[in-house]
Design an enzyme around this catalytic site. Structure first.
Site, PDB file in Angstrom:
ATOM      1  N   THR A  72       9.561  49.803  65.070  1.00 19.82           N
ATOM      2  CA  THR A  72       9.225  48.502  65.658  1.00 19.82           C
ATOM      3  C   THR A  72       9.125  48.568  67.170  1.00 19.82           C
ATOM      4  O   THR A  72       8.249  47.934  67.771  1.00 19.82           O
ATOM      5  CB  THR A  72      10.297  47.461  65.250  1.00 19.82           C
ATOM      6  OG1 THR A  72      10.255  47.285  63.835  1.00 19.82           O
ATOM      7  CG2 THR A  72      10.061  46.126  65.932  1.00 19.82           C
ATOM      8  N   SER A  77      10.111  53.731  60.027  1.00 22.00           N
ATOM      9  CA  SER A  77      11.268  54.571  59.716  1.00 22.00           C
ATOM     10  C   SER A  77      11.475  54.779  58.225  1.00 22.00           C
ATOM     11  O   SER A  77      12.045  55.789  57.803  1.00 22.00           O
ATOM     12  CB  SER A  77      12.539  54.005  60.351  1.00 22.00           C
ATOM     13  OG  SER A  77      12.878  52.751  59.807  1.00 22.00           O
ATOM     14  N   ASP A 129      15.107  50.430  60.295  1.00 22.90           N
ATOM     15  CA  ASP A 129      15.374  50.354  58.854  1.00 22.90           C
ATOM     16  C   ASP A 129      16.252  51.500  58.355  1.00 22.90           C
ATOM     17  O   ASP A 129      17.063  51.313  57.444  1.00 22.90           O
ATOM     18  CB  ASP A 129      14.066  50.348  58.066  1.00 22.90           C
ATOM     19  CG  ASP A 129      13.379  48.989  58.077  1.00 22.90           C
ATOM     20  OD1 ASP A 129      13.967  48.037  58.618  1.00 22.90           O
ATOM     21  OD2 ASP A 129      12.255  48.896  57.545  1.00 22.90           O
TER      22      ASP A 129
END
Length: 326
Positions: free
Chosen positions: A13, A57, A90
């Site tokens: 992100t 991820s 994540d």
């Protein structure tokens, strides 16, 4: 001498920008990210960058992180104060722990990311990256292995978990709390964890097949059927202190007779018990049938430790010893 910090990009992100088809996708390099961090240029730190991966991820694999561990071993020299790994949140709790298993040097490896991408109001990436660089360059963080730094909190990779899908305070260490905080620009360490001997990263081979099986109410054990011939090991996330339904005990025992099976708790914090309950399917019963207790490791980290141990050719006794020291 001005300390040097190596910054490695994996995506996530923090690196994402709007894509042509809608939504955001990884696009920014580590150099791009560093250029947008207020106050970073004022730090007495020399920065090196490596654009290693650009992936969400959840798409990273054990082989990616093993390769990253090898890169860090080869790149981190005496002139490096530490390293920062930038990735999606994540899987940070897993990637950071796997890096911690393989990181042998005194330099801290600090993993960070963001909960809000650069196009959102209140994007947290720049602040997290600045705190991560400060931590990686700090003498106080040496010999702590791999750390996770977000929201000005410093967590041990062995303890940290993502606990909320969107909150900025999502990263927590349920067993023991954070190791410290970044206060007024300075890392302040309040407690430390003992280092474990690092494992050698395996050669480039297929990662072991180690499924994670989470117990749930009324589970009929269909995922356990004939599993032993298809996997190299397994982790069972049991109820509470490490329990499974009585009806599954024979299936679990059969699996443990074929491959190493680690018993963890699905609760998310607290240890697997070893001597409290004695009914069929309790921790005492399962350990007597050959399962290995995960200690304080959550199921995700227990799986990674078992994968790493199997990759190194560890014996059953060595596997038991490694989990006993977790």
């Amino acid at each position: 001498m001005t300390p040097t910090v190596l910054v490695v990009g994996l995506g996530g992100t923090i690196t994402m920008t709007p894509g042509a088809g809608g939504g955001v996708t990884p696009a920014l390099s580590p150099a791009d990210l560093l250029a947008g961090v207020p106050g970073l240029a004022d730090l007495p730190v020399t920065l090196e960058t490596t654009d290693f991966r650009r992936l969400a991820s959840g798409s990273l694999g054990i082989d990616d992180i093993t390769a990253l561990a090898g890169l860090l071993r080869s790149r981190l020299g005496e002139h490096h104060a530490g390293a920062v790994v930038v990735q999606g949140t994540d899987t940070i709790e897993e990637t950071a722990y796997l890096l911690d298993l393989y990181h042998a040097g005194p330099q801290p490896v600090v993993v960070t990311g963001a909960m809000r991408h650069p196009g959102q109001a209140g994007a947290d990436g720049p602040g997290n990256l600045l705190a991560a660089v400060r931590t990686a360059a700090s003498e106080a963080a040496r010999n702590l292995g791999c750390l996770v730094v977000l929201a000005d909190e410093i967590h041990a990779a062995r303890r940290v978990r993502k606990t909320h899908t969107t909150a900025g305070s999502t990263f927590q260490s349920p067993d023991g709390g954070p190791l410290g905080y970044v206060v007024e620009g300075r890392p302040r360490l309040l407690n430390r964890l003992p280092r474990r001997p690092a494992l050698d990263p395996p050669a480039a081979t297929r990662p072991p097949r180690v499924p994670l099986l989470t117990m749930s109410l009324g589970d009929d054990g269909v995922l356990l059927d004939d599993l032993g011939g298809r996997v190299d090991g397994a982790v069972i996330a049991g109820f509470g202190g490490g329990h499974v339904p009585q009806s599954l005990v024979e299936k679990v025992q059969k699996l443990a007779e074929q491959v190493p099976v680690v018993l963890a708790s699905r609760a998310g914090s607290g240890p697997v018990l070893t001597e409290t309950y004695g009914y069929p399917g309790s921790e005492r019963d399962l350990l007597a049938r050959g399962l290995v207790p995960a200690g304080f490791l959550d199921p995700f980290k227990a799986r990674l430790l078992l994968c790493a141990l199997l990759s190194s050719g560890a014996t059953p006794r060595a596997i038991e010893s490694a989990f006993a020291a977790s």
